[in-house]
Every structure is written in structure tokens, then in C-alpha cells.
Design a protein around this motif. Structure first.
Motif, PDB file in Angstrom:
ATOM      1  N   GLN A   6       0.884  -0.413  -0.330  1.00 26.75           N
ATOM      2  CA  GLN A   6       0.085  -0.007  -0.310  1.00 26.75           C
ATOM      3  C   GLN A   6       1.275   1.358   0.529  1.00 26.75           C
ATOM      4  O   GLN A   6       1.633   1.078   0.884  1.00 26.75           O
ATOM      5  N   TYR A  31      -3.519   4.285  -2.137  1.00 26.37           N
ATOM      6  CA  TYR A  31      -3.282   2.647  -3.000  1.00 26.37           C
ATOM      7  C   TYR A  31      -3.316   1.844  -2.482  1.00 26.37           C
ATOM      8  O   TYR A  31      -2.527   1.922  -1.970  1.00 26.37           O
ATOM      9  N   LEU A  61      -2.250  -2.259  -3.635  1.00 23.33           N
ATOM     10  CA  LEU A  61      -1.567  -3.135  -4.340  1.00 23.33           C
ATOM     11  C   LEU A  61      -1.617  -4.719  -4.701  1.00 23.33           C
ATOM     12  O   LEU A  61      -1.806  -5.084  -3.018  1.00 23.33           O
ATOM     13  N   TYR A 104      -4.121  -5.794  -9.369  1.00 22.06           N
ATOM     14  CA  TYR A 104      -4.565  -4.674  -9.696  1.00 22.06           C
ATOM     15  C   TYR A 104      -4.444  -3.527  -8.047  1.00 22.06           C
ATOM     16  O   TYR A 104      -3.568  -4.338  -7.263  1.00 22.06           O
ATOM     17  N   ILE A 105      -4.503  -2.590  -9.148  1.00 22.53           N
ATOM     18  CA  ILE A 105      -3.804  -1.650  -7.647  1.00 22.53           C
ATOM     19  C   ILE A 105      -5.959  -0.810  -7.819  1.00 22.53           C
ATOM     20  O   ILE A 105      -6.548  -0.808  -8.706  1.00 22.53           O
ATOM     21  N   LYS A 113      -7.964   1.842  -5.497  1.00 17.28           N
ATOM     22  CA  LYS A 113      -7.727   3.597  -4.892  1.00 17.28           C
ATOM     23  C   LYS A 113      -8.988   3.487  -3.963  1.00 17.28           C
ATOM     24  O   LYS A 113     -10.420   3.579  -4.230  1.00 17.28           O
ATOM     25  N   PHE A 135      -2.842   5.332 -13.265  1.00 19.11           N
ATOM     26  CA  PHE A 135      -1.995   4.080 -13.709  1.00 19.11           C
ATOM     27  C   PHE A 135      -0.567   3.531 -13.468  1.00 19.11           C
ATOM     28  O   PHE A 135      -0.546   3.413 -12.561  1.00 19.11           O
ATOM     29  N   VAL A 142       1.404   5.957 -10.308  1.00 19.50           N
ATOM     30  CA  VAL A 142       1.216   4.624  -9.280  1.00 19.50           C
ATOM     31  C   VAL A 142       1.959   2.980  -9.863  1.00 19.50           C
ATOM     32  O   VAL A 142       3.056   2.730  -8.345  1.00 19.50           O
ATOM     33  N   SER A 143       1.416   2.736 -10.708  1.00 21.94           N
ATOM     34  CA  SER A 143       2.224   1.248 -10.483  1.00 21.94           C
ATOM     35  C   SER A 143       4.140   1.524 -10.386  1.00 21.94           C
ATOM     36  O   SER A 143       4.486   0.525 -10.022  1.00 21.94           O
ATOM     37  N   PHE A 158       4.792   1.442  -7.375  1.00 22.88           N
ATOM     38  CA  PHE A 158       4.727  -0.081  -6.481  1.00 22.88           C
ATOM     39  C   PHE A 158       6.112  -0.748  -7.730  1.00 22.88           C
ATOM     40  O   PHE A 158       6.496  -1.330  -6.489  1.00 22.88           O
ATOM     41  N   LEU A 211       4.322  -4.532 -13.215  1.00 24.03           N
ATOM     42  CA  LEU A 211       2.481  -3.821 -13.993  1.00 24.03           C
ATOM     43  C   LEU A 211       2.050  -4.195 -15.050  1.00 24.03           C
ATOM     44  O   LEU A 211       1.328  -3.635 -14.820  1.00 24.03           O
TER      45      LEU A 211
END
Length: 85
Positions: free
Chosen positions: A21, A29, A31, A44-45, A47, A68, A71-72, A75, A84
Motif C-alpha cells: 500500500q 492506493y 496493490l 490490480y491497483i 484507489k 495507473f 502508481v504502478s 509499486f 505491472l
């Protein structure tokens, strides 16, 4: 590994395992994956769109391509063994 239940509108509940997270610009977010540890699965991500005082968290899938990608990337930096894209 923490397990959560995700219930999309009008669909059946799906259980996910939380991998990581993060918070970006005040937005939380997580994961998640649909497979247990040591198994291959889809990632999957999600929110967090919950009110700050809500008792239960409300998550939606990140569908915006720019969001996406951003954020990916975070992660992927946090978890060296995950891709991802």
C-alpha cells in the motif's frame, strides 16, 4: 498476507490479497492480487475513495491510464520482483 473482500457494483464479491500500500498526494492506493503467496495471479491497483471518517474503506479499480502508470511505477520501485505493465 492480509485478505480483503472487494464487491464491485452489481457483481459477486471477490477476495484479494494485499501486496503493498502507498499514499500519493493524499490518496491511498493498494496493490492486490487474486492469488495466494507463491502463486501466479493477476495484480490490480485499487484507489481508496472513502470518506475520511468512514468505518469501512471503499475502493475502486484504477482505470485512468496516466494514474495507473504513475502508481504502478511507485509499486514497482517498492517491490523489485513485480512488473505491472
Amino acid at each position: 498476507m492480509e485478505k480483503i473482500t472487494f464487491v464491485p457494483d452489481g457483481e459477486e464479491a471477490v477476495e484479494f490479497y494485499v501486496l503493498e500500500q502507498t499514499t500519493i498526494a493524499g490518496v491511498n492506493y493498494i496493490l492486490v492480487t487474486d492469488a495466494e503467496e507463491d502463486e501466479d495471479g493477476e495484480a490490480y491497483i485499487l484507489k481508496d475513495i472513502s470518506d475520511s471518517d468512514a468505518e469501512e474503506r471503499v475502493y475502486v479499480m484504477v482505470e485512468d491510464d496516466n494514474e495507473f502508470d504513475a502508481v504502478s511505477a511507485v509499486f514497482e520501485n517498492m517491490l523489485d520482483d513485480i512488473d505491472l505493465n
